[in-house]
Design a protein around this motif. Structure first.
Motif: not given
Length: 122
Positions: A77-101
């Motif tokens: 849906s997007f050209d770019v996912s920007l994850i800025w100063a966010t991953l350290h807040h995430c319970e499951n950062y791997e899931k966030v990265l997979k979803e962004a991809k």
């Protein structure tokens, strides 16, 4: 907006020079107050949608609230996912990265929170 916020936006905005094309459709994962996204939108002439688990947005950027697991967007849906100063807040950062991809062609990650001095260089 506070002077420190403006200085921070300028500093980090300069680090992202050349990363966006005019008109890019960007997903800001972890929008927060929205000031940085709004700055990038104006500086780089891009379209930004925010995504967060809470609504603390203080701008006119559209902010989609989600449960923290599956991004509520179609694939690519997007050209770019920007994850800025966010991953350290995430319970499951791997899931966030997979979803962004899944929802984006490219991912830009920036974070400055480290648990120890060695992580800064990893």
């Amino acid at each position: 907006m506070r002077k420190r916020t403006i200085e921070r936006n300028n500093y980090y905005g300069n680090l992202l020079k050349g990363q966006f094309k005019k008109g890019d459709n960007v997903l800001d994962v972890g929008l927060g107050d929205g000031y940085f996204a709004d700055y990038l939108r104006e500086r780089y002439s891009i379209s930004i949608t925010g995504l967060d688990v809470v609504n603390v947005n203080k701008t006119r950027i559209r902010n989609v609230i989600y449960e923290g697991n599956t991004f509520p967007f179609e694939d690519h849906s997007f050209d770019v996912s920007l994850i800025w100063a966010t991953l350290h807040h995430c319970e499951n950062y791997e899931k966030v990265l997979k979803e962004a991809k899944r929802v984006s062609k490219r991912i830009i990650i920036g974070d400055s929170a480290f648990r120890n001095p060695f992580e800064k260089f990893v």
